[in-house]
Design an enzyme around this catalytic site. Structure first.
Site, PDB file in Angstrom:
ATOM      1  N   ARG A  46      86.068  13.474  22.692  1.00 54.48           N
ATOM      2  CA  ARG A  46      86.984  12.634  21.717  1.00 54.48           C
ATOM      3  C   ARG A  46      86.078  11.756  20.786  1.00 54.48           C
ATOM      4  O   ARG A  46      86.364  11.599  19.733  1.00 54.48           O
ATOM      5  CB  ARG A  46      88.234  12.206  22.342  1.00 54.48           C
ATOM      6  N   ARG A  99      75.372   1.716   3.886  1.00 51.12           N
ATOM      7  CA  ARG A  99      73.825   1.744   3.753  1.00 51.12           C
ATOM      8  C   ARG A  99      73.344   0.272   3.939  1.00 51.12           C
ATOM      9  O   ARG A  99      71.953   0.181   4.161  1.00 51.12           O
ATOM     10  CB  ARG A  99      73.420   2.523   2.545  1.00 51.12           C
ATOM     11  N   LYS A 146      90.238   8.171  16.883  1.00 50.20           N
ATOM     12  CA  LYS A 146      90.608   6.630  17.318  1.00 50.20           C
ATOM     13  C   LYS A 146      89.947   5.612  16.945  1.00 50.20           C
ATOM     14  O   LYS A 146      88.875   4.981  17.742  1.00 50.20           O
ATOM     15  CB  LYS A 146      90.422   6.877  19.179  1.00 50.20           C
ATOM     16  N   GLU A 179     104.323   9.827  17.409  1.00 49.24           N
ATOM     17  CA  GLU A 179     104.013   9.456  18.784  1.00 49.24           C
ATOM     18  C   GLU A 179     104.672   7.794  18.691  1.00 49.24           C
ATOM     19  O   GLU A 179     104.969   7.130  18.039  1.00 49.24           O
ATOM     20  CB  GLU A 179     102.368   9.211  18.919  1.00 49.24           C
TER      21      GLU A 179
HETATM   22  N1  PXG Z   1      98.564   7.598  20.847  1.00 46.29           N
HETATM   23  C1  PXG Z   1      97.925   6.533  20.480  1.00 46.29           C
HETATM   24  C2  PXG Z   1      98.096   5.996  19.016  1.00 46.29           C
HETATM   25  C3  PXG Z   1      96.994   5.696  21.329  1.00 46.29           C
HETATM   26  O1  PXG Z   1      96.333   4.737  20.887  1.00 46.29           O
HETATM   27  C4  PXG Z   1      97.792   7.489  23.219  1.00 46.29           C
HETATM   28  C5  PXG Z   1      98.227   8.216  21.922  1.00 46.29           C
HETATM   29  C6  PXG Z   1      97.353   8.148  24.391  1.00 46.29           C
HETATM   30  O2  PXG Z   1      96.263   8.641  24.590  1.00 46.29           O
HETATM   31  P1  PXG Z   1      95.355   8.977  26.047  1.00 46.29           P
HETATM   32  O3  PXG Z   1      94.207   9.625  25.516  1.00 46.29           O
HETATM   33  O4  PXG Z   1      95.158   7.528  26.493  1.00 46.29           O
HETATM   34  O5  PXG Z   1      96.286   9.675  26.877  1.00 46.29           O
HETATM   35  C7  PXG Z   1      97.044   6.328  22.745  1.00 46.29           C
HETATM   36  C8  PXG Z   1      96.100   5.502  23.840  1.00 46.29           C
HETATM   37  C9  PXG Z   1      97.643   0.118  24.818  1.00 46.29           C
HETATM   38  C10 PXG Z   1      96.435   0.977  24.295  1.00 46.29           C
HETATM   39  O6  PXG Z   1      97.292  -0.980  24.934  1.00 46.29           O
HETATM   40  C11 PXG Z   1      96.672   2.421  24.108  1.00 46.29           C
HETATM   41  C12 PXG Z   1      95.519   3.080  23.501  1.00 46.29           C
HETATM   42  C13 PXG Z   1      94.422   2.333  23.147  1.00 46.29           C
HETATM   43  C14 PXG Z   1      94.508   0.877  22.927  1.00 46.29           C
HETATM   44  C15 PXG Z   1      95.427   0.382  23.730  1.00 46.29           C
HETATM   45  O7  PXG Z   1      98.558   0.725  25.112  1.00 46.29           O
HETATM   46  N2  PXG Z   1      95.558   4.372  23.261  1.00 46.29           N
END
Ligand code: PXG
Length: 286
Positions: A46, A99, A146, A179
């Site tokens: 990812r 750049r 991300k 989400e």
């Molecule tokens: N949606 C978003 C917008 C995310 O940031 C997930 C879904 C779940 O994805 P994974 O791959 O982890 O199953 C995320 C997860 C926090 C935090 O503090 C969460 C995320 C990143 C940074 C902080 O809850 N990402």
């Protein structure tokens, strides 16, 4: 950090770093359970896709980064870890044009202990609201990347705090559920799981993918379909998934109790199986 292993207090980034100035970069949040890194390759995939989408040149090969992650965890001595991988486009002049970057991509691997929801919410469920802040438009800044720009989610999280809730559901530009601020969402209605499709404008969560696989293995029907707020309010069960949160039940959404307000049977079965899988799989650190 950029090839050095440092104590947290010595790991410092330039004020000219584009991650700081513009959120110009990508990141990953990964977990390790009992000395094994869960779904490491999916997280790296990812990260690679996101970097490609934003035209970030990577400072090392995927294999090398994989080894850096394992070595950082090894040196931490921790068995249960949260790993934060951060890559920015590096340092440059105070202009947007990439750049003008002087240095190569900044790479930081942070290994820390976990900060989770309080233990009891896994028994009692989360208090959730729907947020006024809409999720980023996928045709503008696609949530599949991300990226280091999480302002959209942070604004929603501020609403969550104001409402004294645990989490918030974000709607997309069409008004369908996308989400939560940092987790994906599932409902269960009459024995069938439903989760929004990637086209609803979501991060394609690794934990979401694990749940999709577990549902198949456990013969629980599942569809990736647009979800309305009404469907969530009237669901039998609802839960969120994320690397940090794992699978966490939802007890109430905007004052509507979900099911009987307690984690439902399918949620519980998935939580139990998920725990087994996290302990059985993973890339060994040693
Ligand atoms: N949606 C978003 C917008 C995310 O940031 C997930 C879904 C779940 O994805 P994974 O791959 O982890 O199953 C995320 C997860 C926090 C935090 O503090 C969460 C995320 C990143 C940074 C902080 O809850 N990402």
């Amino acid at each position: 950090m950029n090839g050095d292993f440092l104590p947290a207090s010595e790991a410092k980034i330039s004020v000219f770093d584009r991650g700081f100035l513009y959120g110009d970069g990508v990141f990953e949040g990964i977990r390790g359970y009992d000395g094994r890194i869960f779904r490491l390759d999916q997280h790296l995939d990812r990260l690679w896709r996101g970097a490609k989408a934003i035209r970030l040149s990577l400072p090392m090969s995927r294999e090398e980064l994989r080894e850096v992650v394992l070595e950082t965890v090894r040196r931490s001595g921790l068995k249960d870890v949260y790993i934060r991988l951060v890559m920015s486009r590096g340092t440059g002049d105070l202009g947007l044009d990439p750049r003008n970057c002087h240095d190569a991509t900044t790479l930081v691997v942070i290994v820390d202990k976990l900060s989770l929801y309080p233990r009891e919410v896994y028994e009692t469920g989360l208090e959730v609201i729907t947020c006024v802040t809409r999720r980023n438009l996928p045709t503008a800044l696609n949530p599949e990347v991300k990226s280091l720009n999480y302002l959209n989610n942070i604004l929603a999280k501020i609403e969550v705090g104001d409402a004294n809730a645990h989490e918030g559901l974000m709607l997309n530009h069409l008004g369908f559920i996308s989400e939560a601020t940092g987790d994906n969402v599932f409902i269960c209605q009459q024995g069938k799981l439903v989760t929004p499709p990637v086209s609803a404008g979501i991060l394609e969560g690794i934990t979401r993918q694990v749940v999709i696989e577990l549902a198949e293995e456990m013969n629980i029907p599942l569809a990736e379909d647009n979800l309305t707020v009404y469907q969530v309010y009237t669901a039998d069960e609802c839960f969120l998934t994320g690397t940090a949160a794992e699978i966490v039940p939802v007890r109430r959404v905007d004052g509507r109790e979900i099911g009987d307000g307690k984690p439902g049977p399918i949620t519980r079965r998935l939580m139990a199986r998920f725990k087994e899988v996290t302990l059985a799989e993973g890339v060994p650190v040693t």
